[in-house]
Design a protein around this motif. Sequence first.
Motif, mmCIF file in Angstrom:
data_model
loop_
_atom_site.group_PDB
_atom_site.id
_atom_site.type_symbol
_atom_site.label_atom_id
_atom_site.label_comp_id
_atom_site.label_asym_id
_atom_site.label_seq_id
_atom_site.Cartn_x
_atom_site.Cartn_y
_atom_site.Cartn_z
ATOM 1 N N ALA A 1 0.803 -1.225 0.000
ATOM 2 C CA ALA A 1 0.000 0.000 0.000
ATOM 3 C C ALA A 1 0.836 1.275 0.000
ATOM 4 O O ALA A 1 0.279 2.368 -0.077
ATOM 5 C CB ALA A 1 -0.944 0.012 1.200
ATOM 6 N N GLY B 1 -3.164 -1.648 8.178
ATOM 7 C CA GLY B 1 -3.384 -2.430 6.963
ATOM 8 C C GLY B 1 -3.560 -3.908 7.247
ATOM 9 O O GLY B 1 -4.443 -4.564 6.669
ATOM 10 N N ASN C 1 -2.680 -6.008 0.275
ATOM 11 C CA ASN C 1 -3.358 -4.726 0.489
ATOM 12 C C ASN C 1 -2.805 -3.705 -0.500
ATOM 13 O O ASN C 1 -1.691 -3.841 -1.025
ATOM 14 C CB ASN C 1 -3.211 -4.245 1.936
ATOM 15 C CG ASN C 1 -1.790 -3.810 2.280
ATOM 16 O OD1 ASN C 1 -0.815 -4.295 1.721
ATOM 17 N ND2 ASN C 1 -1.672 -2.902 3.230
ATOM 18 N N ARG D 1 -5.913 3.816 10.906
ATOM 19 C CA ARG D 1 -4.484 3.957 10.672
ATOM 20 C C ARG D 1 -3.689 3.835 11.977
ATOM 21 O O ARG D 1 -3.952 4.550 12.942
ATOM 22 C CB ARG D 1 -4.238 5.321 10.025
ATOM 23 C CG ARG D 1 -2.797 5.648 9.683
ATOM 24 C CD ARG D 1 -2.721 7.090 9.162
ATOM 25 N NE ARG D 1 -1.360 7.479 8.849
ATOM 26 C CZ ARG D 1 -0.839 7.444 7.631
ATOM 27 N NH1 ARG D 1 -1.589 7.062 6.611
ATOM 28 N NH2 ARG D 1 0.405 7.810 7.424
ATOM 29 N N ALA E 1 -3.200 0.723 -1.843
ATOM 30 C CA ALA E 1 -3.822 2.044 -1.758
ATOM 31 C C ALA E 1 -3.469 2.817 -3.023
ATOM 32 O O ALA E 1 -4.281 2.939 -3.927
ATOM 33 C CB ALA E 1 -3.361 2.781 -0.498
ATOM 34 N N TRP E 2 -2.214 3.279 -3.104
ATOM 35 C CA TRP E 2 -1.793 4.059 -4.263
ATOM 36 C C TRP E 2 -1.767 3.196 -5.525
ATOM 37 O O TRP E 2 -1.078 2.180 -5.572
ATOM 38 C CB TRP E 2 -0.407 4.657 -4.003
ATOM 39 C CG TRP E 2 0.207 5.361 -5.173
ATOM 40 C CD1 TRP E 2 1.273 4.951 -5.914
ATOM 41 C CD2 TRP E 2 -0.207 6.613 -5.746
ATOM 42 N NE1 TRP E 2 1.558 5.844 -6.904
ATOM 43 C CE2 TRP E 2 0.658 6.895 -6.827
ATOM 44 C CE3 TRP E 2 -1.228 7.518 -5.448
ATOM 45 C CZ2 TRP E 2 0.537 8.032 -7.607
ATOM 46 C CZ3 TRP E 2 -1.339 8.654 -6.221
ATOM 47 C CH2 TRP E 2 -0.472 8.909 -7.282
ATOM 48 N N GLU F 1 -7.379 -0.074 0.435
ATOM 49 C CA GLU F 1 -7.428 0.971 1.449
ATOM 50 C C GLU F 1 -7.679 2.306 0.751
ATOM 51 O O GLU F 1 -6.926 2.681 -0.147
ATOM 52 C CB GLU F 1 -6.120 1.014 2.237
ATOM 53 C CG GLU F 1 -5.796 -0.307 2.927
ATOM 54 C CD GLU F 1 -4.389 -0.340 3.540
ATOM 55 O OE1 GLU F 1 -3.755 0.738 3.617
ATOM 56 O OE2 GLU F 1 -3.940 -1.435 3.912
ATOM 57 N N THR F 2 -8.724 3.019 1.169
ATOM 58 C CA THR F 2 -9.008 4.313 0.551
ATOM 59 C C THR F 2 -7.912 5.319 0.876
ATOM 60 O O THR F 2 -7.639 6.226 0.097
ATOM 61 C CB THR F 2 -10.370 4.847 1.012
ATOM 62 O OG1 THR F 2 -10.399 4.866 2.450
ATOM 63 C CG2 THR F 2 -11.487 3.936 0.508
ATOM 64 N N GLN F 3 -7.293 5.155 2.042
ATOM 65 C CA GLN F 3 -6.071 5.874 2.385
ATOM 66 C C GLN F 3 -5.157 4.885 3.091
ATOM 67 O O GLN F 3 -5.623 3.974 3.776
ATOM 68 C CB GLN F 3 -6.351 7.072 3.301
ATOM 69 C CG GLN F 3 -6.972 6.697 4.644
ATOM 70 C CD GLN F 3 -7.109 7.888 5.562
ATOM 71 O OE1 GLN F 3 -6.621 8.972 5.280
ATOM 72 N NE2 GLN F 3 -7.775 7.685 6.683
ATOM 73 N N ALA F 4 -3.856 5.042 2.870
ATOM 74 C CA ALA F 4 -2.910 4.088 3.443
ATOM 75 C C ALA F 4 -3.054 4.036 4.964
ATOM 76 O O ALA F 4 -3.062 5.068 5.641
ATOM 77 C CB ALA F 4 -1.485 4.459 3.062
#
Length: 241
Positions: free
Chosen positions: A8, A88, A52, A190, A54-55, A79-82
């Motif tokens: 992620a 994670g 997992n 997070r 994200a980016w 994940e919509t944001q890390a």
Amino acid sequence: MKAMILAAGRGERLRPLTDTLPKPLAEVAGKPLIVYHIERLAALGITEIVINHAWLGHKLEASLGDGSDWGVSICYSPETQALETGGGIKQALALLGDEPFLVLNGDVYIDSLPTVRDQSLDVALDTASITELMSEHEAYLWLVDNPKQHLEGDFALEKGKVVDNREPRLTFSGMAIYHPRFFDGTPSGRFGLAPLLRAKMQQGLIGGEHYRHLWCDVGTLQRLESLDAELRAAQEHNKGC
């Protein structure tokens, strides 16, 4: 046993490469980093893998698919944001089940999966050895020699336990086995892994050993290029043998 590959991260130090490519898809010797992990897990018989992301996670899914190209089954934990390492993994617990699982960082290269030391013999990561290992630990870490970019190290080893505030210190490789109970009581969302590890070390619940094979944290373009050159040179040498 199931495995999770952490993929992620944004890969800021690998820009501009990672502006358009997830870091684990960066190639060395003609193959994405994460594919080396998948191939080695499959060879060991670990065929249920959680990844997992994200980016640019959609590019990971498009590249790896369901894992059938390697004879494994891949599930994704987007994940919509890390969420950092701790968050994670916790989010993915529903996919990982109730038994201990192996975690690998998606942005490192290793030349072989770790084994468990048993009376000075290397024992593969099979069900029997893991069940015994995790009966007294909530996590089991592999530490490596300190690389040039992290000479201060992270943790130390003392009689099969990973401890803090001791010398000599080694670097956490990102390779570990966790029992799901390790994450009991942790928050959703997070959070980092290091504070939780240190708290569990105080309770004597973290085992570990020294991983002495090739390990490279591919965190910069220079290290990526250096590893690529090293692996290509080794391939050419093996062709000539």
